[in-house]
Every structure is written in structure tokens, then in C-alpha cells.
Design a protein around this motif. Sequence first.
Motif, short mmCIF file in Angstrom:
data_model
loop_
_atom_site.label_atom_id
_atom_site.label_comp_id
_atom_site.label_asym_id
_atom_site.label_seq_id
_atom_site.Cartn_x
_atom_site.Cartn_y
_atom_site.Cartn_z
N LYS A 234 38.63 33.18 136.60
CA LYS A 234 37.97 32.96 137.88
C LYS A 234 36.49 33.32 137.80
O LYS A 234 35.62 32.57 138.26
CB LYS A 234 38.62 33.82 138.97
CG LYS A 234 39.92 33.30 139.53
CD LYS A 234 40.56 34.33 140.45
CE LYS A 234 39.61 34.80 141.53
NZ LYS A 234 40.24 35.85 142.38
N VAL A 235 36.20 34.48 137.24
CA VAL A 235 34.83 34.96 137.13
C VAL A 235 34.00 34.04 136.24
O VAL A 235 32.87 33.67 136.57
CB VAL A 235 34.81 36.41 136.61
CG1 VAL A 235 33.42 36.85 136.22
CG2 VAL A 235 35.40 37.36 137.65
N PHE A 236 34.57 33.67 135.10
CA PHE A 236 33.88 32.78 134.16
C PHE A 236 33.57 31.44 134.83
O PHE A 236 32.43 30.96 134.79
CB PHE A 236 34.77 32.58 132.93
CG PHE A 236 34.11 31.86 131.78
CD1 PHE A 236 33.69 32.57 130.67
CD2 PHE A 236 33.91 30.48 131.80
CE1 PHE A 236 33.08 31.93 129.59
CE2 PHE A 236 33.31 29.83 130.74
CZ PHE A 236 32.88 30.54 129.63
N THR A 237 34.58 30.85 135.46
CA THR A 237 34.42 29.52 136.05
C THR A 237 33.46 29.54 137.23
O THR A 237 32.68 28.60 137.41
CB THR A 237 35.79 28.96 136.47
OG1 THR A 237 36.65 28.95 135.33
CG2 THR A 237 35.67 27.56 137.02
N ALA A 238 33.50 30.59 138.02
CA ALA A 238 32.58 30.70 139.16
C ALA A 238 31.13 30.70 138.69
O ALA A 238 30.25 30.07 139.31
CB ALA A 238 32.88 31.95 139.97
N ALA A 239 30.87 31.40 137.60
CA ALA A 239 29.51 31.45 137.08
C ALA A 239 29.07 30.09 136.53
O ALA A 239 27.91 29.69 136.69
CB ALA A 239 29.40 32.52 135.99
N VAL A 240 29.99 29.38 135.88
CA VAL A 240 29.68 28.04 135.39
C VAL A 240 29.37 27.11 136.55
O VAL A 240 28.38 26.35 136.53
CB VAL A 240 30.84 27.49 134.54
CG1 VAL A 240 30.63 26.01 134.23
CG2 VAL A 240 30.99 28.29 133.25
N GLY A 260 28.85 31.78 132.09
CA GLY A 260 30.23 32.21 132.25
C GLY A 260 30.55 33.41 131.39
O GLY A 260 31.19 34.37 131.83
N ARG A 261 30.08 33.39 130.16
CA ARG A 261 30.31 34.51 129.24
C ARG A 261 29.67 35.79 129.77
O ARG A 261 30.29 36.87 129.72
CB ARG A 261 29.74 34.16 127.87
CG ARG A 261 29.92 35.24 126.81
CD ARG A 261 29.38 34.79 125.47
NE ARG A 261 27.95 34.51 125.54
CZ ARG A 261 27.25 33.91 124.57
NH1 ARG A 261 27.87 33.52 123.46
NH2 ARG A 261 25.97 33.69 124.70
N GLU A 262 28.47 35.70 130.27
CA GLU A 262 27.79 36.89 130.78
C GLU A 262 28.52 37.48 131.98
O GLU A 262 28.70 38.70 132.08
CB GLU A 262 26.36 36.53 131.17
CG GLU A 262 25.55 37.72 131.69
CD GLU A 262 24.14 37.35 132.05
OE1 GLU A 262 23.39 38.25 132.48
OE2 GLU A 262 23.75 36.17 131.90
N SER A 263 28.96 36.62 132.88
CA SER A 263 29.66 37.10 134.07
C SER A 263 31.00 37.73 133.70
O SER A 263 31.39 38.78 134.22
CB SER A 263 29.87 35.94 135.04
OG SER A 263 30.45 36.39 136.24
#
Length: 282
Positions: A234-240, A260-263
Motif C-alpha cells: 500500500k505504502v509503495f503503491t501510494a508513493a508511485v 515507492g522504495r523510499e516510502s
Amino acid sequence: MPLVTTRELLDAAIADGSGLAALNVLHLETAEAIAAGAEAAGGGAVLQISENCVRFHGSLTPIADAATAVARASSAPLSVHLDHAEDASLIAEALRLGFSSVMVDGARLAWEENVALTQGAARDGRAAGAVVEAEIGEIGGKDGAHAPGVRTDPEEAARFAEATGVDLLAVAVGSSHAMTERTAAVDLELIERISARVPVPLVLHGSSGVPDDALVAAIRSGMRKINVSTQLNKVFTAAVRERLGADPGLVDSRKYLGAGRESMTGEVERLIRLFASAGSQE
């Protein structure tokens, strides 16, 4: 630092009463995020590769080699684990590749079939020096141990652990896989009862749907290995999505995958710290 074993990470968590973060790898960027988050948190983690992930990549070796390389290059103590494997040949391959832990998933099988499958995996795991995790839910387990409404019976769990010789047991206590809302209510009293009867550490699957305070309480009640996948996705995809929304003309995938990686790195750090806090009861 050198790759560590899941047994080493598990023993450390048992010693201090904390939760061991077992976090799912989907592709290289997620493995990198787990390593970076563990380094920032100053803790260890298990990099988990599921059978579904293997299917996505076409075979185990490429993603296993990538995750292992990331783990070896990290300054954090990290191990590599095969998650939710229903295929015995995939378990054998993971052991040949040097995985220090595997999970055999026979929860959809009838009791006798699940026991037989798990016994074989436990035997092979012992021969390879690896930790073997298994899963049990309702009798028969046709819908899996973490389908909504399923609860593990403590006596059945004790019989299963004794019959199979597994090192870790995933049990159903109120969480469900693939939850995108953190609304699951785990049964702490049931965790305590299972923990008192089962002679091996317990594993919580479906942790993404469990609120932070309940995760800490579950660890303090007896859960030891805490699996997380959907929350990190969820976190990765939201950032993307945010990065692409801010720049609709972006075509360099490194730029949005990097976001995404950073988030995800930040969320990994937060979860490892959260699970560690359960070992410092006030």
C-alpha cells in the motif's frame, strides 16, 4: 554484514520478547527498501519470497539471488525465507539455494494430507539446517488458516506441532490476508492459550490488517514472527501514484519506483521499531 539465519533472528526475538519482522519481497526495489529500513531501525528482518512472487518472476532463482545479494550487502542482520509454499519441489529448491527458513502451506488440505506434507518439509528442513514454518486453521483448513472467521483450536495446534515436528506455527487468531484496512481484532486470550499449549514460536499472518497497538499486544501475548506484505505494498503503491500524478509525462520508471522504495523504507523502519517496542514492557 554476512547473511544471517532466520533461527538467529528468531532466537534474538524470543530472548527479548520482541516481534521478528518478516517482510515480503515482490521485486528488487522492495528488497532494497526492507534492507534500508532495517538499517535505519538498527534491527533485523526476514526477507520473504512467496510462491506467488516466484510465479510472477517465472522461477525462484532470479528473485532469490537478488534478495540474497541485497541482504549480504546490507549492514543489517537479514535472512531470506520462502513463504506460503504449497509445492514441495519449490521448498526443496529453496533449501538447495541456501534459504535458512521455509514455510510449507498445507492449510487448504485435509488434516492427514497437511500433516504428511508438513512432516516431509520438516524432515528436509532439518537435514538442511533450516527452520520450517507451517500453518493450521480450522479442521481440514479448506479455506486456509487466515480466512475471515477462522480460529485455531489450541489442542489441535498442539497435536499438529507434535505430529509434524515444525519449528514455527502460523495460527488463526482474527487476522486475514490482503486486508487494506487496519480493522482486524485479534483474539489476545486465544493467542495466550495457544502459546501455552504449543511448544514452538507462533507466527501472525495477515498483520497488515491489524492496528499498531493490537500488534504490540499480540506480540506480548505470545506471537513471535510477524508477517507483513499488504501494508508495505500500500505504502509503495501510494508513493508511485503520487509521483506519477505529480508528473503525468514521467517515463523513467526509476523515478517512480524510487519514490515507492523510499516510502516503503520508512514504513519498514517504523514497523521494525514497533515490533521491537513490544519487548520493552513498562
